[in-house]
Write a protein that holds these residues in place. Sequence first.
Motif, short mmCIF file in Angstrom:
data_model
loop_
_atom_site.label_atom_id
_atom_site.label_comp_id
_atom_site.label_asym_id
_atom_site.label_seq_id
_atom_site.Cartn_x
_atom_site.Cartn_y
_atom_site.Cartn_z
N HIS A 149 6.49 0.94 6.05
CA HIS A 149 5.54 0.56 7.10
C HIS A 149 6.09 0.95 8.48
CE1 HIS A 149 2.63 -1.80 9.36
NE2 HIS A 149 3.64 -2.30 10.04
N SER A 172 0.81 -1.22 0.00
CA SER A 172 0.00 0.00 0.00
C SER A 172 0.84 1.27 0.00
CB SER A 172 -0.94 -0.01 1.21
OG SER A 172 -0.19 -0.06 2.42
N HIS A 173 1.98 1.25 0.70
CA HIS A 173 2.81 2.46 0.77
C HIS A 173 3.51 2.73 -0.56
CE1 HIS A 173 2.10 2.79 5.05
NE2 HIS A 173 2.52 1.56 5.22
N ASP A 191 2.41 1.67 -3.44
CA ASP A 191 1.34 2.02 -4.37
C ASP A 191 0.99 3.50 -4.26
OD1 ASP A 191 1.09 -0.45 -5.53
OD2 ASP A 191 -0.55 -1.11 -4.23
N SER A 192 0.97 4.02 -3.04
CA SER A 192 0.69 5.44 -2.84
C SER A 192 1.76 6.30 -3.49
CB SER A 192 0.62 5.74 -1.34
OG SER A 192 0.44 7.13 -1.11
N GLU A 198 8.87 -1.73 1.11
CA GLU A 198 7.55 -1.63 1.73
C GLU A 198 7.66 -1.77 3.25
OE1 GLU A 198 3.40 -1.15 1.92
OE2 GLU A 198 4.78 -0.82 0.25
#
Length: 290
Positions: free
Chosen positions: A143, A3-4, A6-7, A139
């Motif tokens: 996180h 998710s990080h 991807d952002s 990632e």
Amino acid sequence: MGSHLDSARQFFGRDTTGLLDGGRYALVHTRSLEFDDLRPYVPGDDIRDIDWKATARSGHVLIKRFVSEKHHKILVIADAGRNTIAQAPSGERKRDIASNVIGAIGLITLRRSDEVGMVFGDVRGCVDIRLRRGETHIESMLHRFHHHTTTDPAPSSVVTQLNWVAKHYRRPLLIFVVSDEPEIDDRLGEVLTRLGAQHDVMWAMVADMAAVGSVDDDDDGYDVVGGRVVMGGATLGPHVVEAYRQAEFQRRERLSDFLTTHGVAHARFSGSTRIRAGLTAMTGTYARVR
């Protein structure tokens, strides 16, 4: 991707071609390069790079374009303290912009299989993540940074992280500092001198939202560090607002001159949408001055 990352990719994009390729970034001063593709000759190109067979076939002078086959060792030094809670001019939390900047640096390293690590923290000390390669590693770094900045961080002190790296990292690295705009003092100057003697340093500065708005702004601000209310522009009046703007302009000019004097290429990020332009400009400036 996670998710990080991807952002970060949402704002930085997928194309990392040319970023950190060749030159001093390889950290090994040899012409150890591998062929990438062909492009038209432009005045100033090294004639040794002309592909004569391709030139004869096409009727145009073509140059072999190379990329460094040396992998970089990149270290991110990030402020994860209380300053990251504040808002940037875009309205985003500064920690989110910082995470996207770090993620964009990670995306650049993936294509090149560079090693990347990170040192982050606050006034209490540092978290030291050793250099490794790969998407999962990056990632995980993001996180851990996110967790630190969202769980009651202590006051910021990026000089603490800079001093840690100056003491513990001896081999040459390409260093990206990611923090807000630092205060100029003797401690900062001393540690940048030490780092600059051993490493190549660039600084991505995440800007603060203006403490004082326009004279039409009735809303008060809030200082996340001191916990104090900052009066709005309508209360302060036009003379105070203008004096604040002039002082901020002069502060940024002094900071830019200070970093330039210490050989630190730098850019200011007001929001995540400026990440690609800021990193491109910063690395381009660095390449020219080297």
